[in-house]
Motif scaffolding. Structure first.
Motif, PDB file in Angstrom:
ATOM      1  N   ALA A  12       0.818  -1.210   0.000  1.00 23.78           N
ATOM      2  CA  ALA A  12       0.000   0.000   0.000  1.00 23.78           C
ATOM      3  C   ALA A  12       0.852   1.260   0.000  1.00 23.78           C
ATOM      4  O   ALA A  12       0.331   2.354  -0.243  1.00 23.78           O
ATOM      5  CB  ALA A  12      -0.930  -0.002   1.212  1.00 23.78           C
ATOM      6  N   GLY A  13       2.140   1.111   0.273  1.00 21.84           N
ATOM      7  CA  GLY A  13       3.048   2.247   0.214  1.00 21.84           C
ATOM      8  C   GLY A  13       3.108   3.012   1.515  1.00 21.84           C
ATOM      9  O   GLY A  13       2.578   2.590   2.553  1.00 21.84           O
ATOM     10  N   THR A  14       3.757   4.164   1.461  1.00 24.79           N
ATOM     11  CA  THR A  14       3.938   4.974   2.657  1.00 24.79           C
ATOM     12  C   THR A  14       2.587   5.440   3.180  1.00 24.79           C
ATOM     13  O   THR A  14       1.816   6.066   2.452  1.00 24.79           O
ATOM     14  CB  THR A  14       4.814   6.197   2.349  1.00 24.79           C
ATOM     15  N   PRO A  15       2.272   5.139   4.417  1.00 23.09           N
ATOM     16  CA  PRO A  15       0.954   5.518   4.953  1.00 23.09           C
ATOM     17  C   PRO A  15       0.891   7.015   5.246  1.00 23.09           C
ATOM     18  O   PRO A  15       1.928   7.696   5.327  1.00 23.09           O
ATOM     19  CB  PRO A  15       0.869   4.700   6.246  1.00 23.09           C
ATOM     20  N   PRO A  16      -0.300   7.553   5.414  1.00 22.06           N
ATOM     21  CA  PRO A  16      -0.427   8.980   5.725  1.00 22.06           C
ATOM     22  C   PRO A  16       0.175   9.307   7.091  1.00 22.06           C
ATOM     23  O   PRO A  16       0.254   8.447   7.972  1.00 22.06           O
ATOM     24  CB  PRO A  16      -1.934   9.220   5.702  1.00 22.06           C
ATOM     25  N   GLU A  17       0.571  10.548   7.267  1.00 23.02           N
ATOM     26  CA  GLU A  17       1.127  10.982   8.547  1.00 23.02           C
ATOM     27  C   GLU A  17       0.062  11.072   9.625  1.00 23.02           C
ATOM     28  O   GLU A  17       0.367  10.957  10.822  1.00 23.02           O
ATOM     29  CB  GLU A  17       1.834  12.327   8.390  1.00 23.02           C
ATOM     30  N   VAL A  18      -1.172  11.297   9.211  1.00 24.54           N
ATOM     31  CA  VAL A  18      -2.288  11.380  10.157  1.00 24.54           C
ATOM     32  C   VAL A  18      -3.395  10.453   9.675  1.00 24.54           C
ATOM     33  O   VAL A  18      -3.808  10.512   8.508  1.00 24.54           O
ATOM     34  CB  VAL A  18      -2.825  12.820  10.279  1.00 24.54           C
ATOM     35  N   LEU A  19      -3.843   9.579  10.563  1.00 16.47           N
ATOM     36  CA  LEU A  19      -4.929   8.659  10.249  1.00 16.47           C
ATOM     37  C   LEU A  19      -6.232   9.243  10.784  1.00 16.47           C
ATOM     38  O   LEU A  19      -6.254   9.870  11.854  1.00 16.47           O
ATOM     39  CB  LEU A  19      -4.682   7.299  10.890  1.00 16.47           C
ATOM     40  N   THR A  20      -7.307   9.009  10.060  1.00 18.81           N
ATOM     41  CA  THR A  20      -8.618   9.512  10.461  1.00 18.81           C
ATOM     42  C   THR A  20      -9.524   8.341  10.808  1.00 18.81           C
ATOM     43  O   THR A  20      -9.634   7.379  10.043  1.00 18.81           O
ATOM     44  CB  THR A  20      -9.248  10.333   9.330  1.00 18.81           C
ATOM     45  N   GLY A  21     -10.136   8.427  11.975  1.00 15.31           N
ATOM     46  CA  GLY A  21     -11.049   7.379  12.403  1.00 15.31           C
ATOM     47  C   GLY A  21     -12.230   7.960  13.126  1.00 15.31           C
ATOM     48  O   GLY A  21     -12.332   9.180  13.325  1.00 15.31           O
ATOM     49  N   PRO A  22     -13.160   7.113  13.553  1.00 17.14           N
ATOM     50  CA  PRO A  22     -14.385   7.603  14.200  1.00 17.14           C
ATOM     51  C   PRO A  22     -14.139   8.297  15.529  1.00 17.14           C
ATOM     52  O   PRO A  22     -15.005   9.039  16.002  1.00 17.14           O
ATOM     53  CB  PRO A  22     -15.225   6.331  14.385  1.00 17.14           C
ATOM     54  N   GLY A  23     -12.977   8.082  16.140  1.00 14.67           N
ATOM     55  CA  GLY A  23     -12.653   8.775  17.385  1.00 14.67           C
ATOM     56  C   GLY A  23     -11.860  10.042  17.176  1.00 14.67           C
ATOM     57  O   GLY A  23     -11.469  10.699  18.149  1.00 14.67           O
ATOM     58  N   GLY A  24     -11.597  10.387  15.918  1.00 11.92           N
ATOM     59  CA  GLY A  24     -10.801  11.571  15.609  1.00 11.92           C
ATOM     60  C   GLY A  24      -9.498  11.201  14.937  1.00 11.92           C
ATOM     61  O   GLY A  24      -9.184  10.025  14.723  1.00 11.92           O
ATOM     62  N   ASP A  25      -8.719  12.209  14.580  1.00 15.57           N
ATOM     63  CA  ASP A  25      -7.439  11.989  13.915  1.00 15.57           C
ATOM     64  C   ASP A  25      -6.402  11.458  14.903  1.00 15.57           C
ATOM     65  O   ASP A  25      -6.451  11.752  16.107  1.00 15.57           O
ATOM     66  CB  ASP A  25      -6.925  13.297  13.311  1.00 15.57           C
ATOM     67  N   PRO A  56      -1.968  10.726  14.881  1.00 14.38           N
ATOM     68  CA  PRO A  56      -0.715  10.763  14.118  1.00 14.38           C
ATOM     69  C   PRO A  56      -0.079   9.383  14.034  1.00 14.38           C
ATOM     70  O   PRO A  56      -0.002   8.663  15.041  1.00 14.38           O
ATOM     71  CB  PRO A  56       0.153  11.725  14.930  1.00 14.38           C
ATOM     72  N   LEU A  57       0.356   9.026  12.844  1.00 13.81           N
ATOM     73  CA  LEU A  57       1.114   7.784  12.680  1.00 13.81           C
ATOM     74  C   LEU A  57       2.596   8.167  12.724  1.00 13.81           C
ATOM     75  O   LEU A  57       3.165   8.614  11.726  1.00 13.81           O
ATOM     76  CB  LEU A  57       0.759   7.099  11.357  1.00 13.81           C
TER      77      LEU A  57
END
Length: 365
Positions: free
Chosen positions: A153-166, A168-169
């Motif tokens: 999937a490659g380099t993941p995003p620096e910030v992940l978004t989920g139902p509890g809020g953002d 940081p990865l």
């Protein structure tokens, strides 16, 4: 918060989720401050209650903190652990599901209070299924397919978004890697009086690991589950392909070297994986990712596996000596075997020499 107040929070949360009538059965605990219950609603499928009180641990790292600030804040900040935050679990779960991998659905969430209702993947942990007679090779090769899909999937995003809020990865960087290795010199002497490390020995320790730490941080390019092994993977045979691997306990995910989850799986602390199965699994991984330079990758694999094994020996020493959990002693011989085997690799010669000088052979068994 008192035990009774925490229980009232759980009751209120379950009532708001429409689960006031669900039967509740606590599950055995692990080495964390998190607890789980299996919920059985009247006439409905079972679910899981995840309970992680936000104040139960030191804070997670702020992405802007310096190494000095992280050390001042505590272990979670040093190691870039999530401090068990529910929003971290939810954001990582959302990312994994977006890639077609199996993470639990989250039908109800109260991130500020550290509560979530999760899809119940059942009890078919890889380790238990194998103990019950299943052939282990297909399970491990499917786990490799899931990792390859995550890495492709490659380099993941620096910030992940989920139902509890953002969330940081963060990168599993030099501070986190060296901090993990240092658990060995911090805690083994408190468990075993045959070893003692003065300031000079600790300085030599860090110098020996420096190239491996640098390589691990420089190669941090994929999302790492960070605790990817047979006790955290659930077999879901009714699903297809890599989705047959149900993933849990991934709230501490980071951006890391792609070898990290591989050696966590194949050089497991809790169960033996034969050299033949390890080799077959690695062959499958490189077949799925033919563009990877295998020789360079495997040099990093050995170095980071050895570092991880030293880290885990330190963690188990701490659990035994500080936390009074002697059951972790049973895993130490396996970790020493893994570490000793990796120390035979030429790139690890400086680390091997450090062990020869400072850790008697009879301790490394």
């Amino acid at each position: 918060m008192s035990v009774s107040d925490r229980e009232q929070l759980r009751l209120d949360f379950l009532a708001a989720a429409g689960l006031a009538e669900a039967a509740r059965a606590p599950l055995p605990g692990d080495a964390s401050t998190r607890r789980y219950e299996r919920l059985t609603p009247p006439g409905g499928p079972t679910l899981m209650l995840m309970d992680q009180a936000p104040a139960a641990e030191s804070p997670p790292a702020d992405p802007a903190w310096t190494p000095e600030q992280r050390h001042a804040a505590g272990w979670n900040a040093v190691a870039r652990l999530s401090a068990g935050r529910i929003e971290a679990f939810a954001a990582v779960a959302a990312h994994l599901k977006s890639l077609g991998l199996s993470a639990p659905e989250i039908p109800a969430l109260d991130a500020p209070n550290g509560l979530a209702v999760l899809e119940d993947f059942g009890d078919a942990l890889f380790a238990r299924v194998i103990e019950d007679g299943a052939e282990e090779t297909p399970l491990y090769l499917t786990a490799i397919e899931a990792l390859a899909a995550l890495h492709e999937a490659g380099t993941p995003p620096e910030v992940l978004t989920g139902p509890g809020g953002d969330w940081p990865l963060l990168t599993y960087d030099e501070t986190a890697l060296q901090g993990g290795a240092d658990l060995f010199v911090d805690w083994l002497p408190r468990l075993d009086a045959r070893v003692a490390f003065d300031a000079a020995a600790v300085a030599e320790w860090r110098e020996a690991w420096a190239p491996i730490v640098a390589s691990g941080a420089a190669g941090a390019s994929v999302m790492a589950h960070r605790d990817y092994h047979a006790e955290n993977l659930i077999w879901l045979p009714e699903r297809e392909g890599a989705a047959r691997v149900g993933m849990i306990d991934f709230q501490d995910a980071v951006r890391a070297h792609p070898s990290w989850d591989l050696h966590s799986l194949l050089q497991d602390a809790r169960r033996d994986v034969s050299p033949a199965l390890e080799a077959e699994a690695l062959d499958r991984y490189f077949a799925l990712r033919p563009q990877v330079d295998r020789a360079a990758f495997m040099a990093d694999y050995a170095g980071l596996a050895a570092l991880n094994e030293a880290r885990i020996i330190g963690i188990f020493a701490r659990l035994i000596a500080r936390d009074g959990k002697p059951r972790y002693r049973q895993f130490l011989p396996r970790m020493w075997r893994h570490l000793n085997a990796n120390l035979d690799q030429p790139a690890l010669a400086p680390v091997a020499r450090w062990f020869d000088r400072h850790v008697p052979v009879e301790v490394r068994a």
